[in-house]
Design a protein around this motif. Structure first.
Motif, PDB file in Angstrom:
ATOM      1  N   GLN A  85       0.614   6.364  -7.024  1.00  0.00           N
ATOM      2  CA  GLN A  85      -0.663   6.910  -7.491  1.00  0.00           C
ATOM      3  C   GLN A  85      -0.760   8.401  -7.195  1.00  0.00           C
ATOM      4  O   GLN A  85      -1.271   9.166  -8.003  1.00  0.00           O
ATOM      5  N   GLU A  86      -0.256   8.818  -6.063  1.00  0.00           N
ATOM      6  CA  GLU A  86      -0.283  10.227  -5.693  1.00  0.00           C
ATOM      7  C   GLU A  86       0.516  11.067  -6.695  1.00  0.00           C
ATOM      8  O   GLU A  86       0.041  12.098  -7.175  1.00  0.00           O
ATOM      9  N   VAL A  95       0.829  -1.193   0.000  1.00  0.00           N
ATOM     10  CA  VAL A  95       0.000   0.000   0.000  1.00  0.00           C
ATOM     11  C   VAL A  95       0.870   1.252   0.000  1.00  0.00           C
ATOM     12  O   VAL A  95       0.590   2.217  -0.712  1.00  0.00           O
ATOM     13  N   SER A 132       0.495   3.528  -3.289  1.00  0.00           N
ATOM     14  CA  SER A 132      -0.249   4.759  -3.000  1.00  0.00           C
ATOM     15  C   SER A 132       0.615   5.982  -3.286  1.00  0.00           C
ATOM     16  O   SER A 132       0.115   6.996  -3.778  1.00  0.00           O
ATOM     17  N   ARG A 133       1.902   5.890  -3.008  1.00  0.00           N
ATOM     18  CA  ARG A 133       2.801   7.007  -3.340  1.00  0.00           C
ATOM     19  C   ARG A 133       2.906   7.159  -4.856  1.00  0.00           C
ATOM     20  O   ARG A 133       2.908   8.282  -5.379  1.00  0.00           O
ATOM     21  N   VAL A 142      -7.032  10.709   1.244  1.00  0.00           N
ATOM     22  CA  VAL A 142      -6.259  10.566   2.472  1.00  0.00           C
ATOM     23  C   VAL A 142      -5.540  11.866   2.818  1.00  0.00           C
ATOM     24  O   VAL A 142      -5.488  12.271   3.970  1.00  0.00           O
ATOM     25  N   GLU A 143      -5.009  12.526   1.818  1.00  0.00           N
ATOM     26  CA  GLU A 143      -4.229  13.741   2.050  1.00  0.00           C
ATOM     27  C   GLU A 143      -5.097  14.970   2.280  1.00  0.00           C
ATOM     28  O   GLU A 143      -4.600  16.003   2.702  1.00  0.00           O
ATOM     29  N   TRP A 156      -2.560   2.586 -15.165  1.00  0.00           N
ATOM     30  CA  TRP A 156      -3.376   3.517 -14.392  1.00  0.00           C
ATOM     31  C   TRP A 156      -4.788   3.647 -14.939  1.00  0.00           C
ATOM     32  O   TRP A 156      -5.562   4.470 -14.460  1.00  0.00           O
ATOM     33  N   SER A 170       8.956   5.407  -0.891  1.00  0.00           N
ATOM     34  CA  SER A 170       8.354   4.350  -0.070  1.00  0.00           C
ATOM     35  C   SER A 170       9.158   3.060  -0.056  1.00  0.00           C
ATOM     36  O   SER A 170       8.826   2.148   0.691  1.00  0.00           O
TER      37      SER A 170
END
Length: 126
Positions: free
Chosen positions: A12-13, A5, A9-10, A108-109, A93, A32
């Motif tokens: 994707q960000e 994750v 997730s990094r 989340v951010e 993506w 990460s």
């Protein structure tokens, strides 16, 4: 393992900000990758501790789990996942519209809240 994750997730960000798959993958590994390595090493250390017990069954379970984490963290998460995502490019993506409509929007951010707040202040100043 859950440390995937952190990595994806990094990625994707960064991808959502830049729309550049290669840059997103590199940033994900750079930022990460340390977390994945640390988590893998901690788990391996715990399972090696299992191998120090006198019970043969516990030792064999510890060895199997340590090898599994070693393979998963270092081969799959840090090698195969980024390699496949690099080969796929923007296709990695892709999200179908119907699925995007079904999935919940998780922020989340808190970027959507900041954008909403900025939009409100722009309206007031106009």
């Amino acid at each position: 393992m859950d440390y995937e994750v952190f990595l994806v997730s990094r990625m994707q960000e960064v991808y959502s900000q830049t729309k550049e798959p290669k840059k997103a993958i590199l940033a994900g590994i750079q930022d990460s990758g340390k977390v994945v390595i640390a988590a893998g090493l901690i788990m391996i250390a715990v399972f090696v501790g299992f191998m120090l017990t006198p019970d043969a069954m516990i030792r064999s379970i510890g060895m199997a789990l340590a090898f599994r984490v070693l393979f998963d963290a270092f081969v799959v998460r840090l090698t195969l996942v980024p390699a496949v995502m690099t080969l796929m490019g923007k296709a990695a993506w892709y999200l179908p519209k119907w699925l995007d409509n079904i999935l919940p929007k998780i922020d989340v951010e808190g970027e959507s809240i900041l954008k909403h707040k900025e939009h409100k202040t722009e309206r007031k100043s106009s």
